[in-house]
Design an enzyme around this catalytic site. Structure first.
Site, PDB file in Angstrom:
ATOM      1  N   GLY A  12       0.791  -1.238   0.000  1.00 21.52           N
ATOM      2  CA  GLY A  12       0.000   0.000   0.000  1.00 21.52           C
ATOM      3  C   GLY A  12       0.817   1.279   0.000  1.00 21.52           C
ATOM      4  O   GLY A  12       0.327   2.318   0.440  1.00 21.52           O
ATOM      5  N   SER A  13       2.037   1.235  -0.551  1.00 25.75           N
ATOM      6  CA  SER A  13       2.813   2.479  -0.572  1.00 25.75           C
ATOM      7  C   SER A  13       2.161   3.504  -1.506  1.00 25.75           C
ATOM      8  O   SER A  13       2.192   4.707  -1.249  1.00 25.75           O
ATOM      9  CB  SER A  13       4.265   2.221  -0.980  1.00 25.75           C
ATOM     10  N   ASN A  14       1.551   3.035  -2.591  1.00 25.42           N
ATOM     11  CA  ASN A  14       0.834   3.976  -3.472  1.00 25.42           C
ATOM     12  C   ASN A  14      -0.392   4.549  -2.774  1.00 25.42           C
ATOM     13  O   ASN A  14      -0.676   5.738  -2.881  1.00 25.42           O
ATOM     14  CB  ASN A  14       0.430   3.286  -4.785  1.00 25.42           C
ATOM     15  N   LYS A  63     -16.569 -14.619  -8.497  1.00 27.45           N
ATOM     16  CA  LYS A  63     -16.088 -13.230  -8.506  1.00 27.45           C
ATOM     17  C   LYS A  63     -17.272 -12.269  -8.501  1.00 27.45           C
ATOM     18  O   LYS A  63     -17.258 -11.241  -7.828  1.00 27.45           O
ATOM     19  CB  LYS A  63     -15.234 -13.007  -9.754  1.00 27.45           C
ATOM     20  N   MET A  88      -4.162  -7.089  -6.771  1.00 24.64           N
ATOM     21  CA  MET A  88      -3.658  -8.151  -7.637  1.00 24.64           C
ATOM     22  C   MET A  88      -4.772  -9.114  -8.069  1.00 24.64           C
ATOM     23  O   MET A  88      -4.671 -10.331  -7.876  1.00 24.64           O
ATOM     24  CB  MET A  88      -2.517  -8.904  -6.930  1.00 24.64           C
ATOM     25  N   ARG A  89      -5.800  -8.553  -8.668  1.00 22.95           N
ATOM     26  CA  ARG A  89      -6.961  -9.343  -9.055  1.00 22.95           C
ATOM     27  C   ARG A  89      -7.547  -8.727 -10.325  1.00 22.95           C
ATOM     28  O   ARG A  89      -7.579  -7.498 -10.449  1.00 22.95           O
ATOM     29  CB  ARG A  89      -7.982  -9.235  -7.911  1.00 22.95           C
ATOM     30  N   ILE A  91     -10.337  -7.367 -12.564  1.00 26.60           N
ATOM     31  CA  ILE A  91     -11.675  -6.823 -12.299  1.00 26.60           C
ATOM     32  C   ILE A  91     -12.683  -7.537 -13.214  1.00 26.60           C
ATOM     33  O   ILE A  91     -12.464  -7.660 -14.419  1.00 26.60           O
ATOM     34  CB  ILE A  91     -11.683  -5.296 -12.565  1.00 26.60           C
ATOM     35  N   HIS A 107       0.688   0.216 -13.314  1.00 31.66           N
ATOM     36  CA  HIS A 107       1.438  -1.009 -13.591  1.00 31.66           C
ATOM     37  C   HIS A 107       2.929  -0.675 -13.643  1.00 31.66           C
ATOM     38  O   HIS A 107       3.308   0.327 -14.256  1.00 31.66           O
ATOM     39  CB  HIS A 107       0.965  -1.611 -14.916  1.00 31.66           C
TER      40      HIS A 107
HETATM   41  C1  GAR Z   1       3.048  -1.368  -7.504  1.00 33.46           C
HETATM   42  O1  GAR Z   1       4.376  -1.353  -7.969  1.00 33.46           O
HETATM   43  C2  GAR Z   1       2.081  -1.550  -8.657  1.00 33.46           C
HETATM   44  O2  GAR Z   1       2.541  -0.972  -9.837  1.00 33.46           O
HETATM   45  C3  GAR Z   1       2.021  -3.046  -8.771  1.00 33.46           C
HETATM   46  O3  GAR Z   1       2.000  -3.497  -7.444  1.00 33.46           O
HETATM   47  C4  GAR Z   1       2.789  -2.608  -6.639  1.00 33.46           C
HETATM   48  C5  GAR Z   1       2.033  -2.289  -5.387  1.00 33.46           C
HETATM   49  O4  GAR Z   1       2.856  -1.588  -4.498  1.00 33.46           O
HETATM   50  N1  GAR Z   1       0.870  -3.469  -9.497  1.00 33.46           N
HETATM   51  C6  GAR Z   1       0.888  -4.475 -10.379  1.00 33.46           C
HETATM   52  O5  GAR Z   1       1.871  -5.156 -10.591  1.00 33.46           O
HETATM   53  C7  GAR Z   1      -0.430  -4.713 -11.093  1.00 33.46           C
HETATM   54  N2  GAR Z   1      -0.235  -5.571 -12.221  1.00 33.46           N
HETATM   55  P1  GAR Z   1       2.234  -0.875  -3.219  1.00 33.46           P
HETATM   56  O6  GAR Z   1       1.321  -1.913  -2.554  1.00 33.46           O
HETATM   57  O7  GAR Z   1       3.404  -0.549  -2.368  1.00 33.46           O
HETATM   58  O8  GAR Z   1       1.473   0.315  -3.678  1.00 33.46           O
END
Ligand code: GAR
Length: 186
Positions: A12-14, A63, A88-89, A91, A107
């Site tokens: 969840g850093s984003n 789903k 990571m699912r 939609i 991504h």
């Molecule tokens: C991020 O790097 C995002 O781009 C990637 O998961 C990470 C989540 O990081 N998403 C994918 O690979 C989707 N295909 P976070 O949990 O620290 O935000």
């Protein structure tokens, strides 16, 4: 104020950056939806005082069943944008039909190259010299929706995976809040 809902499965850093930069300034981050009990993003949400909806996909037959429940929560909020941030699912059509054109994803690769679960690893294994991140609309495919924006950097050549991940995350944390802001203002 416009409302967004963030979906995450992991660290969840984003999500954290989106809340830090945008919450109660550009928009209200009204809910975090998470499909993994115990994920670190939930700890972050608690500290940030963002409400959460956590579900276990294994407790539903299909789903469509868990997406119907997510839709019920979303309908109470009426979000302007649904922001996937490490969710990571894939939609399904229940959510896609309900929020057509309003779901975006980030991504960690320069799509259409290296879609899927490990964009960074796949790009490194291929030996690309330019790496980057993509924000795109979500459609029924895996990382196939229309591209909204991208950012990139040139590798020096001998970075470790960890160093590359750090740079990718830094790019994501710059780009995603900017794109969300632009979309909400459009
Ligand atoms: C991020 O790097 C995002 O781009 C990637 O998961 C990470 C989540 O990081 N998403 C994918 O690979 C989707 N295909 P976070 O949990 O620290 O935000």
């Amino acid at each position: 104020m416009k409302k967004i809902v963030v979906f995450a499965s992991g660290s969840g850093s984003n999500f954290q950056t989106i809340v830090d930069k945008l919450h109660q300034k550009t928009c209200e981050v009204a809910l975090l939806v998470c499909d993994k009990a115990g994920a670190y993003c939930l700890e972050r949400a608690e500290k940030l005082h963002i409400p959460t909806f956590v579900f276990n996909p294994k407790e539903y037959e299909t789903k469509a069943d868990f997406e119907k429940e997510i839709c019920q929560r979303l309908n109470l909020i009426q979000p302007d944008l649904i922001v996937l941030a490490g969710y990571m699912r894939i939609i399904g059509e229940t959510l896609l039909n309900a929020y057509e054109g309003k779901i975006i994803n980030i991504h960690p690769a320069l799509l259409p190259a290296f879609p899927g679960r490990d964009g960074i690893g796949d790009a490194l294994n291929y030996g690309v010299k330019v790496m980057g991140v993509t924000v795109h609309y979500v459609d029924a495919g895996i990382d196939t929706g229309n591209i909204i924006d991208q950012a990139c950097f040139k590798r020096t050549g001998n970075e470790t995976r960890e160093e590359v991940e750090t740079r990718i995350h830094a790019l994501e944390h710059e780009l995603y809040p900017q794109v969300i802001t632009q979309l909400l203002q459009a």
